[in-house]
Enzyme design. Structure first.
Site, PDB file in Angstrom:
ATOM      1  N   GLY A  83       0.827  -1.213   0.000  1.00 22.50           N
ATOM      2  CA  GLY A  83       0.000   0.000   0.000  1.00 22.50           C
ATOM      3  C   GLY A  83       0.854   1.253   0.000  1.00 22.50           C
ATOM      4  N   GLY A 115       2.619   3.777   1.413  1.00 27.58           N
ATOM      5  CA  GLY A 115       3.157   4.041   2.743  1.00 27.58           C
ATOM      6  C   GLY A 115       3.683   5.448   2.886  1.00 27.58           C
ATOM      7  N   ARG A 116       3.819   6.112   1.754  1.00 24.16           N
ATOM      8  CA  ARG A 116       4.313   7.498   1.820  1.00 24.16           C
ATOM      9  C   ARG A 116       3.772   8.308   0.652  1.00 24.16           C
ATOM     10  NH1 ARG A 116      10.342   7.734  -0.434  1.00 24.16           N
ATOM     11  NH2 ARG A 116      10.333   5.905  -1.752  1.00 24.16           N
ATOM     12  N   LYS A 143       4.026  12.231  -3.325  1.00 27.05           N
ATOM     13  CA  LYS A 143       4.910  11.158  -2.849  1.00 27.05           C
ATOM     14  C   LYS A 143       5.888  11.753  -1.839  1.00 27.05           C
ATOM     15  CE  LYS A 143       8.071   7.624  -4.651  1.00 27.05           C
ATOM     16  NZ  LYS A 143       8.599   7.026  -5.881  1.00 27.05           N
ATOM     17  N   ASP A 174       8.883   6.139   7.581  1.00 27.65           N
ATOM     18  CA  ASP A 174       8.507   7.449   8.130  1.00 27.65           C
ATOM     19  C   ASP A 174       7.560   8.227   7.215  1.00 27.65           C
ATOM     20  OD1 ASP A 174      10.166   8.107   6.056  1.00 27.65           O
ATOM     21  OD2 ASP A 174      11.721   9.028   7.278  1.00 27.65           O
ATOM     22  N   ASP A 185       4.321  -4.953  -7.321  1.00 26.52           N
ATOM     23  CA  ASP A 185       3.676  -3.713  -6.863  1.00 26.52           C
ATOM     24  C   ASP A 185       4.241  -2.500  -7.586  1.00 26.52           C
ATOM     25  OD1 ASP A 185       5.918  -4.651  -5.169  1.00 26.52           O
ATOM     26  OD2 ASP A 185       5.773  -2.657  -4.303  1.00 26.52           O
ATOM     27  N   ASP A 197       7.385   4.020 -10.401  1.00 26.30           N
ATOM     28  CA  ASP A 197       8.216   3.796  -9.216  1.00 26.30           C
ATOM     29  C   ASP A 197       9.701   3.788  -9.539  1.00 26.30           C
ATOM     30  OD1 ASP A 197       6.422   3.995  -7.260  1.00 26.30           O
ATOM     31  OD2 ASP A 197       6.350   1.899  -6.699  1.00 26.30           O
TER      32      ASP A 197
HETATM   33  P1  AMP Z   1       9.029   1.061  -3.178  1.00 20.11           P
HETATM   34  O1  AMP Z   1      10.288   0.296  -2.947  1.00 20.11           O
HETATM   35  O2  AMP Z   1       9.203   2.546  -3.252  1.00 20.11           O
HETATM   36  O3  AMP Z   1       8.242   0.527  -4.306  1.00 20.11           O
HETATM   37  O4  AMP Z   1       8.158   0.860  -1.851  1.00 20.11           O
HETATM   38  C1  AMP Z   1       7.729  -0.394  -1.383  1.00 20.11           C
HETATM   39  C2  AMP Z   1       6.758  -0.207  -0.249  1.00 20.11           C
HETATM   40  O5  AMP Z   1       7.382   0.455   0.846  1.00 20.11           O
HETATM   41  C3  AMP Z   1       5.539   0.630  -0.581  1.00 20.11           C
HETATM   42  O6  AMP Z   1       4.443   0.114   0.142  1.00 20.11           O
HETATM   43  C4  AMP Z   1       5.927   1.992  -0.101  1.00 20.11           C
HETATM   44  O7  AMP Z   1       4.816   2.809   0.162  1.00 20.11           O
HETATM   45  C5  AMP Z   1       6.693   1.659   1.160  1.00 20.11           C
HETATM   46  N1  AMP Z   1       7.671   2.696   1.525  1.00 20.11           N
HETATM   47  C6  AMP Z   1       8.823   3.008   0.894  1.00 20.11           C
HETATM   48  N2  AMP Z   1       9.470   4.002   1.528  1.00 20.11           N
HETATM   49  C7  AMP Z   1       8.707   4.346   2.595  1.00 20.11           C
HETATM   50  C8  AMP Z   1       8.834   5.304   3.649  1.00 20.11           C
HETATM   51  N3  AMP Z   1       9.872   6.126   3.732  1.00 20.11           N
HETATM   52  N4  AMP Z   1       7.837   5.359   4.560  1.00 20.11           N
HETATM   53  C9  AMP Z   1       6.781   4.534   4.498  1.00 20.11           C
HETATM   54  N5  AMP Z   1       6.608   3.617   3.547  1.00 20.11           N
HETATM   55  C10 AMP Z   1       7.553   3.507   2.599  1.00 20.11           C
HETATM   56 MG    MG Z   2       6.595   0.850  -5.124  1.00 20.95          MG
END
Ligand code: AMP
Ligand code: MG
Length: 520
Positions: free
Chosen positions: A114, A116-117, A137, A149, A276, A286
């Site tokens: 989901g 997360g940020r 983002k 965070d 994802d 992404d």
């Molecule tokens: P990504 O590697 O950017 O595709 O992120 C994978 C997952 O980790 C996704 O659910 C993102 O929303 C979450 N995520 C990545 N960085 C952060 C962060 N700094 N804080 C919260 N969630 C994160």
């Molecule tokens: Mg992602």
């Protein structure tokens, strides 16, 4: 809502608290929102506002994109507009939410990921009639943040801005960057780094992982609603087919085949092709530890977390195929009540991927050589050039760009710059003899061939060392001029830009970027 402005001075803090606590004057930043995703049932997302930041400062607004989205650049660059782009103010008509999804990360199943940020502010329909998401983002924690965070830091935000817009200019389907802002907050990573928020624009943020989320919960009702949403939004013709959901899969497979072929043809390595991170609309999405290859080698990997080379350049088509099989699996309940029949249908669609990809890739590769596909031997000729490039450590982009000028029936001085890219220039000469023999069979003139090749072989790509240079200047000296200059250069990747030759060149040994990072 009260905002804690940790790193702002008193005056700024006062402004910041005031902005969020006052009933916002919503009239001054107008978004023509029409939020179809927010109308789906509650279990598709978590509704919440972005978390405000202390001291928003605009880095860049993409004015052309703003106009395409029917947004007013003057409003967006005004103080209220920047508050919106930072997540401090939610504009009228927005229905902010974090999307739920799941996914396979490096092949491992994660049932809940989901946003997360990220926060989806809403959707707008552009001047071109296309509906697009506007998402922040780096906009703070959400129920999907897990240990994170919710924030993003300047380096990766600039990186995403540069690469996404570079890809768009190259003509590769991609999410876009509408704006980047500094937050005035320091974000804890290995060290404290300046925080930033990117406004990302996408045809939608529905991923393979969004379907997986509901499939894993055996929520067939949600699966169908999601599929209907996607069909209406991205593949309206599928609705007219006998089996719209199978047609949806066929369409996604076809778009991914095209997309990954485009990546291969410009030497782009995504770096984290988790399910994802694969868009259902067929856009590159992404941007994390992504990179363009300098020296050609099929096994190239840049991502610091990709220890096994799962997402190496040459693995990308196979991984796309794998991800699509996961999508097919998720959609099975929609294909047919008889599961055996559903599997059979899905299998035949998935089996079509390699041929679709090969066709897109090979015709693109031959176009890069000034050739129209003729017979089996064309593939060997193209493959032999790539092998020769790998053996001789030739720069991917420059080899093809310099070939444009050399694409004449008779060899000229223009061969020099190509052969200079090969450790053994003789290896190129031997290949060029075969190439010219084959060029004789083409009907085009030298002049037309050269100009056609220049439209598919870019001179300017977002090279790693140039991105690193722009980020370093911004991070260390608050100097965004190199970033701005790079954005200008990358906006016309297929044109020669006199005076900007340095941007075409591969890195010197001391400039080579060996590893790229997620930066999360
Ligand atoms: P990504 O590697 O950017 O595709 O992120 C994978 C997952 O980790 C996704 O659910 C993102 O929303 C979450 N995520 C990545 N960085 C952060 C962060 N700094 N804080 C919260 N969630 C994160
Ligand atoms: Mg992602």
């Amino acid at each position: 809502m009260v905002v804690f402005c940790a790193s702002a001075d008193d005056a700024q803090a006062a402004i910041c608290v005031k902005t969020v606590m006052n009933a916002p004057d919503k009239s001054d930043v107008f978004f023509p929102f029409d939020n179809s995703y927010a109308r789906l049932p509650d279990r598709f997302f978590a509704r919440l506002d972005p978390v405000p930041v202390p001291e928003p400062r605009l880095i860049r607004l993409n004015t052309d994109l703003a106009r395409l989205l029917r947004l007013d650049p003057a409003q967006l660059t005004s103080p209220s507009g920047v508050e919106v782009l930072a997540g401090n103010r939610v504009p009228e008509g927005s229905d902010p939410l974090a999307m739920a999804y799941a996914g396979h990360q490096f092949g491992n199943w994660v049932p809940q990921l989901g946003d997360g940020r990220a926060i989806l502010l809403g959707e707008v329909i552009g001047n071109d009639g296309v509906r697009r998401d506007i998402q922040l983002k780096g906009s703070g924690r959400t129920p999907f943040s897990r240990m994170g965070d919710g924030r993003a830091v300047l380096g990766p935000i600039l990186r995403e801005y540069i690469v996404a817009e570079g890809m768009a200019a190259l003509g590769v389907p991609t999410t876009r960057a509408l704006a980047a802002v500094l937050t005035g907050e320091k974000v804890a990573r290995e060290e404290f780094l300046p925080g930033a928020v990117l406004t990302r624009v996408a045809q939608s943020h529905v991923r393979v992982g969004t379907f997986q989320f509901f499939a894993a919960r055996q929520d067939d009702e949600a699966l169908k609603l999601l599929a209907d949403h996607v069909i209406k939004r991205h593949y309206p013709d599928a609705a007219k087919e006998k089996n719209p959901y199978l047609s949806l899969l066929e369409n996604v497979v076809a778009r991914q085949a095209q997309l990954v072929a485009r990546w291969q043809l410009v030497g782009f390595i995504h770096g984290v092709m988790n399910t994802d991170n694969m868009s259902i609309a067929g856009e590159t999405i992404d941007y994390g530890p992504c990179a363009f290859m300098d020296t050609y080698h099929p096994n190239t990997v840049y991502s610091s977390i990709d220890h096994m080379g799962r997402y190496a350049y040459s693995n990308q088509p196979g991984i796309a195929h794998w991800n699509l099989a996961v999508l097919a699996q998720s959609l099975l309940p929609l294909f047919d009540a008889d599961q055996d029949k559903a599997v059979e249908m899905a299998q035949s669609v998935i089996n079509a991927f390699p041929a679709l990809y090969d066709e897109a890739y090979l015709s693109g590769l031959l176009a890069k050589l000034g050739l129209t596909p003729m017979n089996e031997r064309d593939k060997d000729l193209a493959d032999d050039l790539l092998t020769c490039m790998a053996e001789n450590e030739a720069d991917f982009t420059l080899t093809f760009r310099t070939l444009c000028e050399a694409a004449t029936l008779e060899p000229t001085d223009a061969d020099g710059p190509v052969r200079d890219l090969f450790k053994d220039g003789g290896a190129f000469d031997a290949w060029a003899v075969r190439w010219r023999k084959r060029l004789l069979q083409e009907k085009t003139s030298d002049k037309d061939r050269k100009s056609a090749m220049r439209t598919v072989n870019p001179a300017f790509i977002p090279r790693n060392h140039l991105i690193a240079e722009a980020i370093e200047a911004a991070e260390e000296r608050d100097d965004f001029a190199p970033f701005e200059e790079l954005m200008t250069v990358l906006s016309k990747p297929y044109e020669d830009q006199p005076g900007r030759e340095r941007y075409t060149r591969p890195p010197r040994p001391d400039q080579i970027v060996h590893r790229t990072f997620c930066g999360t």
